[in-house]
Write a protein that holds these residues in place. Structure first.
Motif, mmCIF file in Angstrom:
data_model
loop_
_atom_site.group_PDB
_atom_site.id
_atom_site.type_symbol
_atom_site.label_atom_id
_atom_site.label_comp_id
_atom_site.label_asym_id
_atom_site.label_seq_id
_atom_site.Cartn_x
_atom_site.Cartn_y
_atom_site.Cartn_z
ATOM 1 N N SER A 1 0.849 -1.192 0.000
ATOM 2 C CA SER A 1 0.000 0.000 0.000
ATOM 3 C C SER A 1 0.885 1.241 0.000
ATOM 4 C CB SER A 1 -0.914 -0.004 1.240
ATOM 5 O OG SER A 1 -1.733 1.141 1.246
ATOM 6 N N LYS B 1 -3.815 7.173 -2.207
ATOM 7 C CA LYS B 1 -3.455 6.015 -1.396
ATOM 8 C C LYS B 1 -3.893 4.752 -2.126
ATOM 9 C CE LYS B 1 -4.230 3.846 3.121
ATOM 10 N NZ LYS B 1 -4.957 3.953 4.416
ATOM 11 N N LYS C 1 -4.742 0.800 -2.809
ATOM 12 C CA LYS C 1 -5.306 -0.350 -2.105
ATOM 13 C C LYS C 1 -5.135 -1.576 -2.999
ATOM 14 C CE LYS C 1 -8.671 2.305 0.605
ATOM 15 N NZ LYS C 1 -8.158 1.880 1.922
#
Length: 604
Positions: free
Chosen positions: A20, A590, A592
């Motif tokens: 991640s 971000k 995932k």
């Protein structure tokens, strides 16, 4: 989605979960608070390959330097290299090996962020040079622009002070720390100047101005003792002038003339001589300035007629306008009329202390050193101040060699390059509505003040503010207070009250806060400050920024971004979402699983 990780060129065994990552634009963030792009904790299995890679650092008795040295990481996703040159940190070892990555070369700032180095710690000023001649400059020039420093035009022994471009200082900070800077508004940086408002010397000056005096004979006696004469020597015309005396055989150097203000002198002298007759019990080698005894030493050895002295130390503050004024001379004190001193040996070194202040004489052939007279401001505080004044934010350069300082206007100008992410949105429900929307930015208040440092000599108010129209926010906050004071005007001339006249009409130098000026005029010889008032700066460099933060809208969405899109991500280029008919600046991305990314966007 398949991740491959290499550490120092060796492929590691990955666990079941992917990596991640978080990309940060640092938009609306001052330079002292920026962070790198980074990974969240990566948990690697304790395979033989991985344990060998970390040099079995999980065993307490193992002798391994792996946890304490920097390592280089490369991350591939579905065969596409999306991170290269990352800094790898081994965090801990338990059931798994836990590591983390950071990249984007913001870490190049660490040596500046974590350092107490000031502008006076710069290694050189390649454009301005180490020094300039310090003379009676009656006509301003580009490096000594016209400023009202507080002295009368007819005043003798006063000069227009040199100024240094802030662009040169920023460039040298980058060079000294092994990184590079790239700027929007670079031409403006070259016109903002820092006046040098002190008269400090430098270690180079001290070394250059040291004198070696060779004792040669004795002069006439006086209340101070019998004067020591030295060979005629070549002396620094910048620091000392020879004071001539006469003795048997001709003319000799009897001492030196002090030409500096508030100067400390260091003396190192092992003198051996022969004294005829009975040697007095109270005998001293004396350093005298202006007839006042400054330093003395009694004999440390007497062997028959041979007497040895050791005179070492640093004087009190002395100088032309300091505590003591006069010539520097040396005596043997306590001799009787019957005593004759001969066979003097032992060279004496006389040097200005490294904090010696600048020459205050006629000025010709005398050096004014630049770096010791820069403001005593931390390099990071200086960078923060200048970038704040011009509304610049920091992102890693695309080639990975340093930092780019960009303006909010750059994002708006890049609308023509905007990336269409309309088809990337992962919809959680029907309707063209964002997953979340908020109406405030972290750290903002209703009234956001930009200020200059307070200085009792400044009469005007040159601060400014940005207003955010939201009753839910705190009333006010200080965004930044510069480490510089503002400048008033005296008529049409910038006023920096460095000098003033006392009650007796004598000119005195004042201790004031550092200043900034803007070089203006067709030939660049006139100083201005109107361009640097916060009202002007906010109007000129924060116009579009103010429009955005006055009524901010921040949305978050889930988007499906491929490894290629992550690799080519440019945080200075906005994105377009057709669902909302708007352009957005990227605040944060971000990653995932399955190429899904949580993205935070600011409407522009």
């Amino acid at each position: 989605m398949r991740d491959e990780l290499y550490i120092d060129g060796t492929k590691v065994d990955m666990g079941e979960s992917g990596v991640s990552l978080e990309y940060r634009s640092n938009i609306l963030t001052d330079i002292s608070k920026i962070v790198s792009n980074f990974s969240y904790t990566i948990k690697l299995p304790k395979t033989k390959n991985n344990l060998r890679l970390i040099e079995c650092a999980h065993i307490p008795s193992a002798v391994s330097s792996f946890p304490y040295l920097p390592h280089v990481g490369t991350l591939l996703r579905d065969g596409v290299q999306i991170v290269d040159g990352a800094n790898v940190v081994l965090m801990s070892v338990s059931d798994t090996i836990e590591i983390a990555l950071s990249w984007g070369n913001i870490q190049g700032f660490e040596s500046i962020l974590n350092s107490d180095k000031t502008l006076r710690d710069l290694t050189e000023l390649p454009l301005s040079g180490a020094w300039s001649y310090w003379w009676k400059l009656r006509t301003p020039d580009m490096d000594h622009p016209m400023v009202n420093y507080g002295f009368n035009d007819a005043e003798e022994g006063v000069w227009y002070h040199p100024v240094i471009p802030v662009s040169e200082l920023m460039r040298q900070i980058a060079t000294d720390n092994g990184i590079s800077f790239e700027y929007d508004r670079e031409s403006v940086l070259a016109e903002i100047r820092i006046p040098l408002l002190t008269k400090n010397g430098s270690p180079e000056q001290s070394e250059e101005c040291s004198l070696i005096l060779v004792p040669n004979g004795m002069g006439n006696s006086s209340d101070s003792g019998k004067k020591i004469l030295f060979e005629r020597i070549s002396v620094s015309n910048y620091f000392f002038s020879a004071l001539l005396g006469t003795g048997a055989g001709g003319s000799f150097t009897a001492g030196v003339i002090n030409n500096f203000v508030n100067t400390k002198y260091s003396v190192s002298w092992n003198l051996t001589c022969s004294i005829s007759g009975t040697i007095p019990e109270e005998l001293y080698l004396v350093m005298s300035i202006g007839g006042t005894e400054i330093m003395s030493a009694s004999p440390y050895s007497i062997n028959g007629s041979k007497v040895a002295f050791n005179l070492n130390g640093t004087t009190d503050i002395v100088g032309k306008y300091g505590k003591i004024d006069g010539n520097i001379e040396f005596f043997i004190k306590g001799l009787q009329d019957v005593n004759v001193v001969y066979e003097l040996s032992g060279d004496m070194t006389l040097a200005p202390d490294s904090e010696v202040t600048a020459y205050d004489g006629d000025g010709y052939n005398n050096r004014y050193y630049h770096i010791p007279n820069l403001p005593d401001i931390k390099q990071m505080d200086f960078l923060k101040a200048i970038t704040a004044m011009l509304g610049l934010f920091a992102v890693p350069k695309s080639d990975g060699t340093g930092i780019r300082f960009f303006s909010f206007d750059t994002i708006l100008e890049n609308k023509s390059k905007a990336v269409d992410w309309s088809m990337k949105i992962v919809c959680a429900y029907y309707g063209d509505l964002p997953r979340t929307i908020s109406y405030s930015l972290n750290g903002f208040s209703k009234n956001n003040w930009f200020r200059y440092k307070e200085d009792d000599t400044v009469k005007g108010n040159y601060d400014g503010k940005i207003v955010v129209e939201s009753e839910s926010l705190d009333d006010e906050r200080d965004v930044i207070t510069l480490p510089f004071a503002a400048c008033d005007y005296s008529g049409n001339m910038v006023s920096i009250p460095l000098y003033s006249y006392n009650s007796e009409g004598k000119l005195e130098m004042n201790d004031i806060e550092p200043r900034l000026i803007y070089r203006s005029g067709n030939d660049g010889t006139i100083a201005s400050f109107k361009e640097l008032e916060w009202g002007t700066l906010l109007s000129k460099y924060y116009s579009s920024y103010q429009d955005i933060v006055k009524h901010p809208k921040v949305i978050s969405e889930y988007l499906r971004l491929s490894p290629v899109e992550l690799k080519e991500l440019d945080l200075t280029v906005p994105v377009y979402l057709r669902q909302y008919g708007s352009y957005f600046a990227i605040v944060k991305v971000k990653t995932k699983e399955n190429n899904i990314c949580e993205v935070e966007l600011l409407k522009i």
